[in-house]
Design a protein around this motif. Structure first.
Motif, PDB file in Angstrom:
ATOM      1  N   SER A  39       0.829  -1.207   0.000  1.00  0.00           N
ATOM      2  CA  SER A  39       0.000   0.000   0.000  1.00  0.00           C
ATOM      3  C   SER A  39       0.862   1.254   0.000  1.00  0.00           C
ATOM      4  O   SER A  39       0.543   2.256  -0.664  1.00  0.00           O
ATOM      5  CB  SER A  39      -0.922  -0.002   1.231  1.00  0.00           C
ATOM      6  OG  SER A  39      -1.934  -0.958   1.080  1.00  0.00           O
ATOM      7  N   MET A  42       2.074   1.949  -3.504  1.00  0.00           N
ATOM      8  CA  MET A  42       1.031   2.547  -4.342  1.00  0.00           C
ATOM      9  C   MET A  42       0.745   3.987  -3.917  1.00  0.00           C
ATOM     10  O   MET A  42       0.513   4.871  -4.759  1.00  0.00           O
ATOM     11  CB  MET A  42      -0.245   1.702  -4.257  1.00  0.00           C
ATOM     12  CG  MET A  42      -0.107   0.302  -4.826  1.00  0.00           C
ATOM     13  SD  MET A  42       0.311   0.292  -6.580  1.00  0.00           S
ATOM     14  CE  MET A  42      -1.250   0.814  -7.279  1.00  0.00           C
ATOM     15  N   GLN A 255     -16.028  -7.691  -4.700  1.00  0.00           N
ATOM     16  CA  GLN A 255     -15.470  -6.660  -5.575  1.00  0.00           C
ATOM     17  C   GLN A 255     -16.308  -5.386  -5.546  1.00  0.00           C
ATOM     18  O   GLN A 255     -15.768  -4.267  -5.621  1.00  0.00           O
ATOM     19  CB  GLN A 255     -15.360  -7.206  -6.995  1.00  0.00           C
ATOM     20  CG  GLN A 255     -14.267  -8.257  -7.153  1.00  0.00           C
ATOM     21  CD  GLN A 255     -14.409  -9.088  -8.404  1.00  0.00           C
ATOM     22  OE1 GLN A 255     -15.307  -8.842  -9.214  1.00  0.00           O
ATOM     23  NE2 GLN A 255     -13.538 -10.076  -8.573  1.00  0.00           N
ATOM     24  N   PHE A 258     -15.346  -3.550  -2.483  1.00  0.00           N
ATOM     25  CA  PHE A 258     -14.080  -2.851  -2.676  1.00  0.00           C
ATOM     26  C   PHE A 258     -14.259  -1.620  -3.549  1.00  0.00           C
ATOM     27  O   PHE A 258     -13.604  -0.587  -3.352  1.00  0.00           O
ATOM     28  CB  PHE A 258     -13.037  -3.797  -3.289  1.00  0.00           C
ATOM     29  CG  PHE A 258     -11.938  -4.127  -2.324  1.00  0.00           C
ATOM     30  CD1 PHE A 258     -10.925  -3.209  -2.088  1.00  0.00           C
ATOM     31  CD2 PHE A 258     -11.938  -5.315  -1.637  1.00  0.00           C
ATOM     32  CE1 PHE A 258      -9.915  -3.489  -1.184  1.00  0.00           C
ATOM     33  CE2 PHE A 258     -10.939  -5.607  -0.741  1.00  0.00           C
ATOM     34  CZ  PHE A 258      -9.915  -4.696  -0.501  1.00  0.00           C
ATOM     35  N   LEU A 259     -15.160  -1.724  -4.515  1.00  0.00           N
ATOM     36  CA  LEU A 259     -15.470  -0.553  -5.330  1.00  0.00           C
ATOM     37  C   LEU A 259     -16.039   0.555  -4.459  1.00  0.00           C
ATOM     38  O   LEU A 259     -15.680   1.743  -4.622  1.00  0.00           O
ATOM     39  CB  LEU A 259     -16.456  -0.927  -6.440  1.00  0.00           C
ATOM     40  CG  LEU A 259     -16.917   0.216  -7.352  1.00  0.00           C
ATOM     41  CD1 LEU A 259     -15.714   0.834  -8.075  1.00  0.00           C
ATOM     42  CD2 LEU A 259     -17.958  -0.276  -8.348  1.00  0.00           C
ATOM     43  N   ILE A 262     -13.177   2.134  -2.574  1.00  0.00           N
ATOM     44  CA  ILE A 262     -12.388   3.020  -3.441  1.00  0.00           C
ATOM     45  C   ILE A 262     -13.122   4.344  -3.686  1.00  0.00           C
ATOM     46  O   ILE A 262     -12.527   5.432  -3.595  1.00  0.00           O
ATOM     47  CB  ILE A 262     -12.072   2.319  -4.782  1.00  0.00           C
ATOM     48  CG1 ILE A 262     -11.120   1.141  -4.537  1.00  0.00           C
ATOM     49  CG2 ILE A 262     -11.468   3.287  -5.790  1.00  0.00           C
ATOM     50  CD1 ILE A 262     -10.972   0.217  -5.717  1.00  0.00           C
ATOM     51  N   LEU A 289      -5.005   4.993  -4.636  1.00  0.00           N
ATOM     52  CA  LEU A 289      -4.179   3.883  -5.120  1.00  0.00           C
ATOM     53  C   LEU A 289      -3.739   2.948  -3.990  1.00  0.00           C
ATOM     54  O   LEU A 289      -3.565   1.741  -4.210  1.00  0.00           O
ATOM     55  CB  LEU A 289      -2.947   4.413  -5.855  1.00  0.00           C
ATOM     56  CG  LEU A 289      -3.197   5.002  -7.253  1.00  0.00           C
ATOM     57  CD1 LEU A 289      -1.908   5.568  -7.827  1.00  0.00           C
ATOM     58  CD2 LEU A 289      -3.754   3.934  -8.194  1.00  0.00           C
ATOM     59  N   CYS A 290      -3.568   3.485  -2.784  1.00  0.00           N
ATOM     60  CA  CYS A 290      -3.086   2.630  -1.692  1.00  0.00           C
ATOM     61  C   CYS A 290      -4.137   1.619  -1.242  1.00  0.00           C
ATOM     62  O   CYS A 290      -3.825   0.665  -0.527  1.00  0.00           O
ATOM     63  CB  CYS A 290      -2.618   3.477  -0.505  1.00  0.00           C
ATOM     64  SG  CYS A 290      -3.940   4.115   0.527  1.00  0.00           S
ATOM     65  N   PHE A 292      -5.853  -0.369  -3.345  1.00  0.00           N
ATOM     66  CA  PHE A 292      -5.885  -1.540  -4.233  1.00  0.00           C
ATOM     67  C   PHE A 292      -5.132  -2.766  -3.698  1.00  0.00           C
ATOM     68  O   PHE A 292      -5.640  -3.882  -3.802  1.00  0.00           O
ATOM     69  CB  PHE A 292      -5.354  -1.142  -5.621  1.00  0.00           C
ATOM     70  CG  PHE A 292      -6.329  -0.338  -6.424  1.00  0.00           C
ATOM     71  CD1 PHE A 292      -7.279  -0.963  -7.225  1.00  0.00           C
ATOM     72  CD2 PHE A 292      -6.320   1.057  -6.366  1.00  0.00           C
ATOM     73  CE1 PHE A 292      -8.182  -0.212  -7.958  1.00  0.00           C
ATOM     74  CE2 PHE A 292      -7.232   1.810  -7.092  1.00  0.00           C
ATOM     75  CZ  PHE A 292      -8.167   1.177  -7.896  1.00  0.00           C
ATOM     76  N   ALA A 295      -6.938  -5.476  -1.501  1.00  0.00           N
ATOM     77  CA  ALA A 295      -7.820  -6.511  -2.059  1.00  0.00           C
ATOM     78  C   ALA A 295      -7.155  -7.880  -1.998  1.00  0.00           C
ATOM     79  O   ALA A 295      -7.818  -8.895  -1.745  1.00  0.00           O
ATOM     80  CB  ALA A 295      -8.184  -6.162  -3.509  1.00  0.00           C
ATOM     81  N   ASP A 296      -5.848  -7.929  -2.205  1.00  0.00           N
ATOM     82  CA  ASP A 296      -5.129  -9.207  -2.152  1.00  0.00           C
ATOM     83  C   ASP A 296      -5.133  -9.804  -0.759  1.00  0.00           C
ATOM     84  O   ASP A 296      -4.985 -11.019  -0.596  1.00  0.00           O
ATOM     85  CB  ASP A 296      -3.678  -9.018  -2.615  1.00  0.00           C
ATOM     86  CG  ASP A 296      -3.589  -8.657  -4.088  1.00  0.00           C
ATOM     87  OD1 ASP A 296      -4.511  -9.041  -4.840  1.00  0.00           O
ATOM     88  OD2 ASP A 296      -2.619  -7.996  -4.483  1.00  0.00           O
TER      89      ASP A 296
END
Length: 577
Positions: A39, A42, A255, A258-259, A262, A289-290, A292, A295-296
């Motif tokens: 993170s 990013m 997802q 997560f959207l 974001i 960006l941090c 994303f 999600a992993d």
């Protein structure tokens, strides 16, 4: 909750968690740092890219972000590698000890293996359950603790900047940490549990049916077997298809969450930094960006959680196994000659309704030859297991030079050797199979024992001699030859007391007579206990006992028993008169 309750009662998984707790926490800490670096990379990259897009007046304005980008870029894969190295090293060390513990547990019941366990159950334990316990650590516990650490870090970090926004992120991330995993456990967890049961059923059916395939063929029911196997396989495939369909739906929901995260970060960052137009885009890009890389970390949690039902079944199966006993070694030095004494021995299984053996008294002097006869199920093999110390008498005692045989542990093999009905040969060379009796034996010593058991000429005719490979289970050799190889092992071990547990069962009369003759000639200087159900060759023994319903009903020398009418009748029946 059922899974965690099972862990509370568990005596197989928790001990390893405690034993390697430092390595475990190190792996979790490295996992958290890995995602923080991801993170951070990013975040700094987003800031650097947008900052570089606006012509800076001095390169020093972006020098620090450049250095941080390099630092995070280096440390993210490095920490990830160290985390993988630490966690997998921990798991592999744990599972190696775990397997040893399981083998020791199963070995305690090895004498009655076929009575207590089906081969399919053992395959399920060795392949499915050990793999599930390994995955429990790698795919569930490690990710769960790592995500919990990140969850706390994100909440505290955002709480310092904006408490209200931190509370909103707490809710959204909470859906990924709690709601989605719970949904997966309730819906797909049950399907995975069903899938494992069907797999275990396939293991049982497949092993039982393959071992008994001749019965299916002779009864002309091969079609029924194939049909039943295909039905079970169809159930498995159907369950797996339903699981994959649910997983696609659940991943879509994840997802979308997560959207939402974001978009929430985008709106918050815009409101927070929008007042300063020159810097707004830099910070907005950095914070968005941090998110994303998170999600992993959070997305696999649902899939890991649903597998807890599978792990539950494995934990319960493993906890039904007896705890292995610590190997005991005798401190006293035992020297020949050895006297074996059985004093008032009674034995019954823990779940039995009757005594298998009742009040057995017997003394075996050095080099004495004893034949133990009786019908199948009369207790002959149980007595052999008691003599070896594999079982403990319910009452009474069995001693070797005055020391209880149960105190010897694995060291009993130095004093008592056994040749079973079906001696096992391993899929390795002949010399390796024979050297199981004495790993330090030279080739000449191996040839000497092979000569004594009558196999020297046969082995020398083989293309590679001692280095000839033995097929799995020794199928290259006949039944009599396998018994002679087993005898060679015993001779190489040089144990003073030998138990022959019905070694001639299933052999033709000619092979049987030749094998008995070899046993008597080669083992003439040993104390011999020969367990058999018929009288072929027993006249060469010093003493004979008959066991019936767990008791000795006849005993004496062959000459003395030859005057007994019951013995005469048994011998006539055995000889086919």
């Amino acid at each position: 909750m059922t899974f965690f309750k099972a862990l509370q009662r568990d005596s197989w998984v928790k001990p390893f968690l405690r034993h390697y707790k430092k390595t475990l926490w190190l792996a979790i800490f490295l996992g958290i740092l890995t995602f923080i670096c991801a993170s951070g990379l990013m975040f700094i990259s987003g800031y650097l890219i947008t900052k570089s897009a606006t012509p800076p007046e001095n390169i020093l304005l972006v020098y620090v972000p450049i250095v941080l980008t390099r630092a995070f870029g280096i440390f993210r894969p490095l920490l990830h590698y160290l985390e993988r190295l630490t966690s997998h090293n921990w798991v592999f060390k744990m599972t190696s000890e775990f397997r040893k513990k399981m083998y020791d547990s199963l070995e305690q019941d090895a004498v009655f293996f076929n009575n207590k366990y089906r081969l399919g159950d053992i395959l399920g334990l060795l392949s499915e359950d050990v793999a599930h316990i390994q995955n429990l650590y790698l795919r569930t516990l490690f990710p769960f603790f790592t995500v919990c650490g990140l969850y706390v870090f994100i909440s505290l970090g955002l709480g310092i900047i904006s408490p209200l926004f931190a509370l909103w992120m707490l809710v959204l991330y909470g859906l990924l940490v709690v709601a989605l995993p719970l949904w997966s456990v309730l819906v797909n967890g049950a399907r995975q549990e069903y899938e494992k049961k069907v797999k275990n059923s396939l293991y049982l059916d497949l092993t039982d049916n393959v071992l008994g395939v001749a019965d299916w063929i002779f009864s002309e029911r091969t079609g029924d077997y194939i049909k039943r196997h295909e039905e079970n396989e169809a159930k498995l495939l159907d369950a797996q298809a339903k699981m994959r369909k649910f997983e696609r739906k659940r991943d879509l929901v994840g997802q979308l969450i997560f959207l939402a995260i974001i978009l929430s970060v985008l709106v918050w960052a815009t409101n927070r930094f929008g007042g300063s137009q020159s810097e707004a885009s830099n910070w907005i890009a950095a914070f968005v960006l941090c998110v994303f890389p998170m999600a992993d970390a959070f997305m696999p949690l649902s899939n890991a959680a649903q597998e807890t039902n599978v792990y539950l079944d494995s934990i319960e199966r493993l906890n039904k196994l007896p705890q292995p006993k610590e190997s005991q070694k005798i401190s006293q030095v035992i020297t020949e000659p050895l006297t074996l004494k059985i004093s008032g021995v009674t034995f019954a299984y823990s779940d039995g309704h009757r005594d298998i053996l009742q009040g057995i008294n017997l003394t075996l002097t050095p080099k004495e030859k004893l034949a133990i006869l009786g019908r199948s199920g009369s207790g002959k093999s149980t007595l052999a297991s008691l003599i070896r110390g594999d079982l403990v008498p319910t009452k009474g005692q069995i001693t070797l030079n005055g020391i209880d045989v149960t105190e010897f542990g694995d060291e009993i093999a130095k004093y008592i050797g056994v040749i079973h009905q079906t001696p096992y040969l391993f899929n390795t060379t002949i010399v390796n199979n024979v050297r199981l009796g004495n790993e330090a034996a030279s080739d000449q010593e191996v040839w000497d024992v092979l000569k004594r058991v009558g196999l020297e000429k046969l082995i020398k005719k083989l293309p590679q001699g001692l280095e000839t490979m033995v097929d799995e289970a020794g199928l290259r050799f006949s039944g009599g030859e396998r018994h002679r190889l087993a005898l060679a092992r015993i001779l190489l071990k040089d144990a003073p007391i030998i138990i022959l547990d019905e070694p001639t069962v299933g052999l033709d009369p000619i092979t049987e007579r030749a094998l008995v003759k070899t046993f008597m000639e080669v083992l003439q200087d040993k104390t011999l206990i020969w367990i058999t159900h018929h009288l072929q060759g027993v006249d060469q023994m010093d003493k004979i006992i008959f066991i019936e319903d767990g008791e000795i009903v006849l005993q004496g020398s062959p000459a003395k028993l030859s005057q007994n009418k019951r013995y005469q009748k048994l011998k006539q029946i055995d000889e086919g008169y």
